[in-house]
Write a protein that holds these residues in place. Sequence first.
Motif, mmCIF file in Angstrom:
data_model
loop_
_atom_site.group_PDB
_atom_site.id
_atom_site.type_symbol
_atom_site.label_atom_id
_atom_site.label_comp_id
_atom_site.label_asym_id
_atom_site.label_seq_id
_atom_site.Cartn_x
_atom_site.Cartn_y
_atom_site.Cartn_z
ATOM 1 N N GLY A 136 -1.210 2.769 11.925
ATOM 2 C CA GLY A 136 -0.751 1.593 11.209
ATOM 3 C C GLY A 136 -1.480 1.463 9.885
ATOM 4 O O GLY A 136 -2.570 2.022 9.694
ATOM 5 N N SER A 159 2.346 -2.423 8.411
ATOM 6 C CA SER A 159 3.386 -1.603 9.036
ATOM 7 C C SER A 159 2.742 -0.750 10.105
ATOM 8 O O SER A 159 1.672 -0.176 9.878
ATOM 9 C CB SER A 159 4.045 -0.708 7.981
ATOM 10 O OG SER A 159 4.990 0.162 8.575
ATOM 11 N N ASN A 160 3.362 -0.690 11.273
ATOM 12 C CA ASN A 160 2.807 0.191 12.289
ATOM 13 C C ASN A 160 3.881 0.923 13.065
ATOM 14 O O ASN A 160 5.071 0.588 13.008
ATOM 15 C CB ASN A 160 1.856 -0.557 13.239
ATOM 16 C CG ASN A 160 2.587 -1.402 14.267
ATOM 17 O OD1 ASN A 160 3.477 -2.155 13.915
ATOM 18 N ND2 ASN A 160 2.224 -1.273 15.524
ATOM 19 N N TYR A 161 3.424 1.946 13.752
ATOM 20 C CA TYR A 161 4.295 2.812 14.566
ATOM 21 C C TYR A 161 4.142 2.316 16.005
ATOM 22 O O TYR A 161 3.175 2.622 16.681
ATOM 23 C CB TYR A 161 3.825 4.255 14.403
ATOM 24 C CG TYR A 161 4.772 5.351 14.836
ATOM 25 C CD1 TYR A 161 5.805 5.122 15.726
ATOM 26 C CD2 TYR A 161 4.611 6.643 14.348
ATOM 27 C CE1 TYR A 161 6.660 6.144 16.108
ATOM 28 C CE2 TYR A 161 5.449 7.682 14.721
ATOM 29 C CZ TYR A 161 6.472 7.423 15.608
ATOM 30 O OH TYR A 161 7.303 8.445 15.994
ATOM 31 N N ILE A 168 7.710 -1.112 12.452
ATOM 32 C CA ILE A 168 7.495 -2.551 12.458
ATOM 33 C C ILE A 168 6.933 -2.968 11.109
ATOM 34 O O ILE A 168 5.959 -2.372 10.626
ATOM 35 C CB ILE A 168 6.485 -2.964 13.555
ATOM 36 C CG1 ILE A 168 6.836 -2.332 14.900
ATOM 37 C CG2 ILE A 168 6.413 -4.484 13.650
ATOM 38 C CD1 ILE A 168 7.895 -3.010 15.661
#
Lengths: 205, 205
Positions: A136, A159-161, A168
């Motif tokens: 992220g 933003s993250n995975y 996201i």
Amino acid sequence: MGLISNGTTLLDAGALDSGVATGAMTLIKTLTASSSGTLSFVDGSASVVLDGTYKEYIFKFFDIHPATDDVEFQFNGSSDSGSNYNVAKTTTAFNAYHNEADSSTNVGYRPFEDLAQGTGFQGFQDNYGADNDQSGVGTLHLFNPSNTTFVKHFISRSSNYHNADYAIDCYVAGYFNTTSAIDAIQFKFASGNIDAGTIKLYGIK
Amino acid sequence: MAIISNATTIADAGAFSVSLGAMTHIKTLTASSSANLQFVHGSSSVVFDGTYPIYMFKFIGLHPATDNSSFTYQVSTNGGTSYGVNTTTTYFRGQHEEDGSSSALTYVASDDIADDTGFIPLSEDCGNDNDQNCSGTLMIFNPASTTFVKHWLNNMSATQRNDYAFNEFMAGYFNTTSAINAVKFEFGAGAIDAGLIKLYGIKDS
């Protein structure tokens, strides 16, 4: 002795002259996680400046990778130089998401991720994935933390995975509801270590 | 030879010892009926590698030659020979019509991408009246990483072809563990009639 070019003083008394443009954004400190329980920026410790020197501070974090799958990346502030991270906060939280399978999308408010005068840690993003390539990133702006008249506002985008393979895009904002100076910020995962990642602190002149 | 002032070393060994600011301008490209604008590491003085952990593009006054065209981008892992890295994105926007008759905050599923290699729309339905344009910011985190996917965050303000103000938010990740070393911008149809794209690096230390 000053260094003068064409009548203009470029440097003197051990510093560049104030008239020389040097950019408004100054790197203060970089912390790198390596199976770290927390990462803390404490004013006056380890060359960290988090006081009235700057009116705005920006944390930039990237390649934040949890040791534990499906966990929330969080932060909190301290008004006692890091002895306690438990300042009351009221916050908003919303996000947009989209999965790799293209079967799920939305933008919406996240009532279970906001705080109403809560002293606990505020989440940036939940459901971090711990696959080897998952991580992220984001930014956290903190405004005038040394002010002793007003509450202290902050704004974040990250933003993250997601652990179920979603992108996201997260937005958190709010204020530390205190007129005491905020002099330390701590980052951590809700559970487990920060396996890897970097957090940088900048001051805006 | 070092430059020393008041016992403080200002510059030595070909570099300044004092802080010159953390945000470094790398390259400006100016569109003039340009089919695309490309930033390729190692070409035309462009730096886009591990020198900086965060890169920031600023879009200023981008004007399409063709009405109702979307401003898009993609990246390359082979020095710009080809552009098409798998990405998953989110897209939502606030919009408001000039006559005040319509406003909304909405996720737009038709404008996101699910693990696809096509060009990514950063600004939708741009108008090409003489005064219409789009501006904004794109941040790409640690493009040289060979461990994690590469996250990015974007925000655009645009004049939509039917006289709406668009406030657009996109985020996502390039789903590759190869280093990204080139970035290409173009409109979905027609040339970039005018505008600037500036690339900055945010310093590591």
